[in-house]
Every structure is written in structure tokens, then in C-alpha cells.
Design a protein around this motif. Structure first.
Motif, PDB file in Angstrom:
ATOM      1  N   MET A   1       0.582  -1.704  -0.348  1.00  0.00           N
ATOM      2  CA  MET A   1       0.286   0.088   0.040  1.00  0.00           C
ATOM      3  C   MET A   1       1.089   1.188   0.002  1.00  0.00           C
ATOM      4  SD  MET A   1      -3.406  -1.038   2.749  1.00  0.00           S
ATOM      5  CE  MET A   1      -3.909  -0.091   2.311  1.00  0.00           C
ATOM      6  N   VAL A   2       2.644   1.695   0.614  1.00  0.00           N
ATOM      7  CA  VAL A   2       3.577   2.695   0.565  1.00  0.00           C
ATOM      8  C   VAL A   2       3.409   2.840  -0.581  1.00  0.00           C
ATOM      9  CG1 VAL A   2       5.509   3.801   1.413  1.00  0.00           C
ATOM     10  CG2 VAL A   2       3.298   2.122   2.733  1.00  0.00           C
ATOM     11  N   ILE A   3       3.709   1.058  -1.811  1.00  0.00           N
ATOM     12  CA  ILE A   3       5.003   1.359  -3.126  1.00  0.00           C
ATOM     13  C   ILE A   3       3.910   2.195  -4.026  1.00  0.00           C
ATOM     14  CG2 ILE A   3       5.311   0.609  -4.453  1.00  0.00           C
ATOM     15  CD1 ILE A   3       7.014  -0.825  -2.817  1.00  0.00           C
ATOM     16  N   GLY A   4       2.028   1.500  -4.019  1.00  0.00           N
ATOM     17  CA  GLY A   4       0.823   1.931  -4.677  1.00  0.00           C
ATOM     18  C   GLY A   4       0.938   3.762  -3.870  1.00  0.00           C
ATOM     19  N   ALA A   5       0.971   3.841  -3.111  1.00  0.00           N
ATOM     20  CA  ALA A   5       0.358   5.148  -2.903  1.00  0.00           C
ATOM     21  C   ALA A   5       1.435   5.814  -3.231  1.00  0.00           C
ATOM     22  CB  ALA A   5       0.500   5.867  -1.137  1.00  0.00           C
ATOM     23  N   LEU A   6       2.755   5.767  -2.566  1.00  0.00           N
ATOM     24  CA  LEU A   6       4.008   7.157  -3.795  1.00  0.00           C
ATOM     25  C   LEU A   6       4.201   6.487  -4.891  1.00  0.00           C
ATOM     26  CD1 LEU A   6       6.741   5.447  -0.813  1.00  0.00           C
ATOM     27  CD2 LEU A   6       6.440   7.633  -1.136  1.00  0.00           C
TER      28      LEU A   6
ATOM     29  N   GLY B   1      12.238  -1.059  -2.154  1.00  0.00           N
ATOM     30  CA  GLY B   1      11.970  -0.451  -2.630  1.00  0.00           C
ATOM     31  C   GLY B   1      10.709   0.948  -2.147  1.00  0.00           C
ATOM     32  N   ALA B   2      10.015   1.237  -1.236  1.00  0.00           N
ATOM     33  CA  ALA B   2       9.024   2.208  -0.024  1.00  0.00           C
ATOM     34  C   ALA B   2      10.545   3.356  -0.356  1.00  0.00           C
ATOM     35  CB  ALA B   2       8.993   1.837   0.619  1.00  0.00           C
ATOM     36  N   ALA B   3      12.042   3.088   0.369  1.00  0.00           N
ATOM     37  CA  ALA B   3      12.718   3.183   0.414  1.00  0.00           C
ATOM     38  C   ALA B   3      13.376   4.566  -1.093  1.00  0.00           C
ATOM     39  CB  ALA B   3      14.278   3.178   1.112  1.00  0.00           C
ATOM     40  N   ILE B   4      13.393   3.925  -1.685  1.00  0.00           N
ATOM     41  CA  ILE B   4      14.120   4.123  -2.765  1.00  0.00           C
ATOM     42  C   ILE B   4      12.910   5.338  -3.600  1.00  0.00           C
ATOM     43  CG2 ILE B   4      14.408   3.718  -5.555  1.00  0.00           C
ATOM     44  CD1 ILE B   4      14.721   1.080  -4.809  1.00  0.00           C
ATOM     45  N   LEU B   5      11.458   5.108  -3.194  1.00  0.00           N
ATOM     46  CA  LEU B   5      10.700   5.770  -3.689  1.00  0.00           C
ATOM     47  C   LEU B   5      10.495   7.485  -2.643  1.00  0.00           C
ATOM     48  CD1 LEU B   5       7.863   3.772  -4.974  1.00  0.00           C
ATOM     49  CD2 LEU B   5       9.226   4.839  -6.642  1.00  0.00           C
TER      50      LEU B   5
ATOM     51  N   LEU C   1      -3.409  15.667  10.816  1.00  0.00           N
ATOM     52  CA  LEU C   1      -2.854  16.161   9.560  1.00  0.00           C
ATOM     53  C   LEU C   1      -2.302  17.543   9.900  1.00  0.00           C
ATOM     54  CD1 LEU C   1      -2.171  16.281   5.887  1.00  0.00           C
ATOM     55  CD2 LEU C   1      -4.279  17.303   5.747  1.00  0.00           C
ATOM     56  N   PRO C   2      -0.760  17.298   9.618  1.00  0.00           N
ATOM     57  CA  PRO C   2       0.252  18.951  10.608  1.00  0.00           C
ATOM     58  C   PRO C   2      -0.428  20.391   9.161  1.00  0.00           C
ATOM     59  CG  PRO C   2       2.038  17.915   8.788  1.00  0.00           C
ATOM     60  CD  PRO C   2       0.396  17.012   9.146  1.00  0.00           C
ATOM     61  N   ALA C   3       0.164  21.702  10.100  1.00  0.00           N
ATOM     62  CA  ALA C   3      -0.036  22.013   9.035  1.00  0.00           C
ATOM     63  C   ALA C   3       0.027  22.745   7.313  1.00  0.00           C
ATOM     64  CB  ALA C   3      -0.048  23.960   9.339  1.00  0.00           C
ATOM     65  N   MET C   4       0.372  22.458   6.224  1.00  0.00           N
ATOM     66  CA  MET C   4       0.668  21.886   5.201  1.00  0.00           C
ATOM     67  C   MET C   4       0.555  22.262   4.048  1.00  0.00           C
ATOM     68  SD  MET C   4       0.921  18.325   3.515  1.00  0.00           S
ATOM     69  CE  MET C   4       2.564  17.725   4.706  1.00  0.00           C
ATOM     70  N   THR C   5       1.458  23.008   2.890  1.00  0.00           N
ATOM     71  CA  THR C   5       0.568  23.669   1.356  1.00  0.00           C
ATOM     72  C   THR C   5       0.792  21.881   0.415  1.00  0.00           C
ATOM     73  OG1 THR C   5       1.993  25.617   1.726  1.00  0.00           O
ATOM     74  CG2 THR C   5       1.395  25.090  -0.006  1.00  0.00           C
ATOM     75  N   VAL C   6      -0.270  21.494   0.330  1.00  0.00           N
ATOM     76  CA  VAL C   6      -0.171  20.298  -0.149  1.00  0.00           C
ATOM     77  C   VAL C   6       0.221  20.366  -1.382  1.00  0.00           C
ATOM     78  CG1 VAL C   6      -1.559  18.518  -1.061  1.00  0.00           C
ATOM     79  CG2 VAL C   6      -2.015  19.500   1.486  1.00  0.00           C
ATOM     80  N   GLU C   7       1.175  19.490  -1.637  1.00  0.00           N
ATOM     81  CA  GLU C   7       1.261  19.356  -3.206  1.00  0.00           C
ATOM     82  C   GLU C   7       1.341  18.261  -3.975  1.00  0.00           C
ATOM     83  OE1 GLU C   7       5.516  19.332  -2.788  1.00  0.00           O
ATOM     84  OE2 GLU C   7       5.928  21.861  -2.422  1.00  0.00           O
ATOM     85  N   SER C   8       0.835  17.335  -3.630  1.00  0.00           N
ATOM     86  CA  SER C   8       0.137  15.683  -3.807  1.00  0.00           C
ATOM     87  C   SER C   8      -0.565  14.858  -3.111  1.00  0.00           C
ATOM     88  CB  SER C   8       1.629  15.213  -4.617  1.00  0.00           C
ATOM     89  OG  SER C   8       3.083  14.573  -3.714  1.00  0.00           O
ATOM     90  N   ILE C   9      -1.119  14.165  -3.643  1.00  0.00           N
ATOM     91  CA  ILE C   9      -2.029  12.823  -3.096  1.00  0.00           C
ATOM     92  C   ILE C   9      -1.557  11.653  -3.291  1.00  0.00           C
ATOM     93  CG2 ILE C   9      -4.056  12.741  -1.657  1.00  0.00           C
ATOM     94  CD1 ILE C   9      -4.706  15.545  -2.200  1.00  0.00           C
ATOM     95  N   GLY C  10      -1.763  10.571  -2.931  1.00  0.00           N
ATOM     96  CA  GLY C  10      -2.089   8.901  -3.373  1.00  0.00           C
ATOM     97  C   GLY C  10      -2.765   8.638  -2.613  1.00  0.00           C
ATOM     98  N   TYR C  11      -3.159   7.472  -2.842  1.00  0.00           N
ATOM     99  CA  TYR C  11      -4.116   7.015  -2.324  1.00  0.00           C
ATOM    100  C   TYR C  11      -3.507   4.950  -3.657  1.00  0.00           C
ATOM    101  CZ  TYR C  11      -7.371  10.249  -1.661  1.00  0.00           C
ATOM    102  OH  TYR C  11      -8.137  11.749  -1.145  1.00  0.00           O
ATOM    103  N   GLY C  12      -2.375   4.046  -2.141  1.00  0.00           N
ATOM    104  CA  GLY C  12      -2.075   2.921  -2.691  1.00  0.00           C
ATOM    105  C   GLY C  12      -3.160   1.341  -2.086  1.00  0.00           C
TER     106      GLY C  12
END
Length: 302
Positions: A16-21, A194-198, A270-281
Motif C-alpha cells: 500500500m505504501v508503494i502504491g500510494a507513492l 522499494g519504499a525507501a527508493i521512492l 494532518l499538520p499545517a502544510m501546503t499540499v503538493e501531491s496526494i496518493g492512494y495505495g
């Protein structure tokens, strides 16, 4: 600071982590090339593609073990919940689910598999010919010999150490004596590294996460029937906030738990942030009332 947030409302597993990334914009082809440094690419093929989970389009990632792996009959049908690699415990729950996902995407990525086999003869990596039981020491040596980026190496080693220490504690063994019969399987090695690479590829500087739901119920492992969370998962999650959840299924796997426990600096909302991308795994299981996906949110924290 470029930050990744794990929104684990349906748990977390390595695939799921890799799919989301990938869904968030990471390059799986580049990851696939990097993973060849382990010199075990004759044992697997990777597939990824879009699926819809309860109305949410997400990316499903699978490791499909080839006939050259002695573990094919154990794992190729159940990857997508690689939780079974720590204990061999979840196979009974997953039969009939990931068959429908593991094959529908592979044709999209055949480009990257036909030429993999000529990389296997130039090195003597210690992972080679250890299909059934890879020791913690062998995995560490293989990661160190692969010459990944330093951050990839360090993250991968830390995650494997977390799982190895948990397994050793449960079975009463020192770390160097731990054998990864299941966590050492090819697909979990791929999931962790793979997760570490992504994550490295995406330039992530810090990781935050929600509390981790584990699910409820019981699972079959090698030593009998145990409650969820599985012993290794619970050991890995020491010091990590666990969210209550009434879903009768193992939502968080040992590999997913270790990725979250090792990489996360802060657990909370969820911290205060400027969201740049979202992924669903996507996970393998489909639930009636909510999508079985891991959401990741990447953005800048000032």
C-alpha cells in the motif's frame, strides 16, 4: 520542509505504501531499475496499475514471484497484503482476493521484465539462492553491497532491523540468529527497499503519520490462532499510537508497521502544510463501508 504524511485510516502495508507513492507521482520504472542492484530480479516481476476502491481511484502494486522462486505458491497469490511475510499467518484470509489484481496490470509493464535476466551473472550477492530462509545478516549484506543512495540504505536497514528485533524478541533469539522465512521473502524485500527508493526519489525530508489502526479479530499463523494485531506487528508498534477500529481484519501488517514506526517523526493529525501531491495505495481486501487504501499527502511545512 518537504513532508510526507501517512493517513492510515485503513491501516498500512508495504505494498500500500508503494502504491500510494507511485500514485503521488513517484517513478516506479526508476525504482525497478534500482532494485536490480540486489541481483534477484529473476525471482520476480513488478506490476502496478489503477483500481477503484469504494469509489476512490488508487494504485495497486504487486510483486509477482516467478517460477524461479520456491515461494511462489505461498506468496504470489497473497501479495498486496504482504503481512503474511512475517509469519505466514494471513494466507487463509486472502485467498481469492489478490488473484483478481495481481494479473490485470502486469501486461502494462512487460517492457521492464524481458531484459532483466542478463544482470544476474556479474555479482555474487548474498541474497541469491536463499529462497526459503534469508537471515537478517544476509539481508543486511545484500543491502550494503547494492550501493543504493545512502538514505535508501539507511532507511532500508533501519526497517529490517525493527522487524528483526521484534521477531527475535518474540522467538527468544538474538538479532543475528533471526531467520526471515517470510519477511525475508522476495516481495517484502522489494516492498521495504522499494519504499525507501521512492521516498528518496520524491525528496522527502520528514515523515509524519496518523495513529495506526490494526483491525480486530483473529489470524492463523504458524503457531496457531492469534488475535489481531499479530505478535510481531504489536511488538513493532511499541511506542506508536494505535487507533481503535472495529473492522474484523488485519489492517496493519508487520512490514507496514515497521515502515511507519521507523520513518515517522511525529504521530498525530494532518499538520499545517501546503499540499503538493496526494496518493492512494490500494490494499487487497475490499470492505463494504470504506475504501481499503492508504492515503499519503506530500507538501511543504514552513
Amino acid at each position: 520542509m518537504r513532508t510526507l504524511y501517512f493517513d492510515c485510516f485503513s491501516g498500512i502495508s508495504g505494498d500500500m505504501v508503494i502504491g500510494a507513492l507511485i500514485d503521488a507521482g513517484a517513478d516506479p520504472v526508476q525504482m525497478e531499475e534500482e532494485l536490480k542492484k540486489l541481483n534477484i530480479d529473476e525471482e520476480y516481476k513488478l506490476s502496478w496499475g489503477k483500481v477503484v476502491k469504494n469509489g476512490i481511484t488508487s494504485t495497486k502494486f504487486d510483486v509477482i514471484l516467478t517460477s524461479k522462486s520456491e515461494q511462489t505458491h505461498e506468496h504470489s497469490h497473497s501479495h498486496g497484503h504482504e503481512h503474511s511475510h512475517s509469519h505466514g499467518h494471513e494466507h487463509s484470509q486472502e485467498h481469492g482476493h489478490s488473484h483478481s489484481h495481481g494479473h490485470e496490470h502486469s501486461q502494462e509493464h512487460g517492457h521492464s521484465h524481458s531484459h532483466e535476466h542478463n544482470h544476474n551473472h556479474n555479482h555474487s550477492h548474498v541474497l541469491h539462492h536463499h529462497h526459503g530462509s534469508r537471515t537478517y545478516k544476509q539481508i543486511v549484506e545484500a543491502i550494503n553491497e547494492a550501493n543504493f543512495n545512502e538514505s535508501v540504505t539507511n532507511r532500508s536497514l533501519a526497517i529490517f532491523k525493527k522487524i528483526g528485533e521484534a521477531e527475535g524478541h518474540i522467538h527468544g533469539l538474538p538479532l543475528e540468529k533471526v531467520h526471515f522465512h517470510e519477511v525475508g521473502a522476495v516481495d517484502s524485500i522489494i516492498d521495504i527497499i522499494g519504499a525507501a527508493i521512492l521516498i528518496d526519489q520524491l525528496g522527502i525530508e520528514s515523515v509524519q503519520s496518523s495513529a495506526i489502526p490494526t483491525g480486530t479479530g483473529h489470524i492463523h499463523i504458524d503457531h496457531g490462532i492469534y488475535p489481531v494485531p499479530a505478535p510481531a506487528t504489536l511488538e513493532i508498534l511499541k511506542g506508536v499510537p494505535i487507533a481503535s477500529n472495529d473492522i474484523r481484519f488485519e489492517l496493519t501488517t508487520p512490514t507496514g508497521a515497521a515502515i511507519a514506526a521507523v520513518l515517522t517523526e511525529t504521530f498525530g493529525s494532518l499538520p499545517a502544510m501546503t499540499v503538493e501531491s496526494i496518493g492512494y495505495g490500494a490494499g487487497t481486501k475490499t470492505f463494504e463501508n470504506h475504501p481499503n487504501v492508504l492515503r499519503i499527502i506530500i507538501g511543504e511545512i514552513q
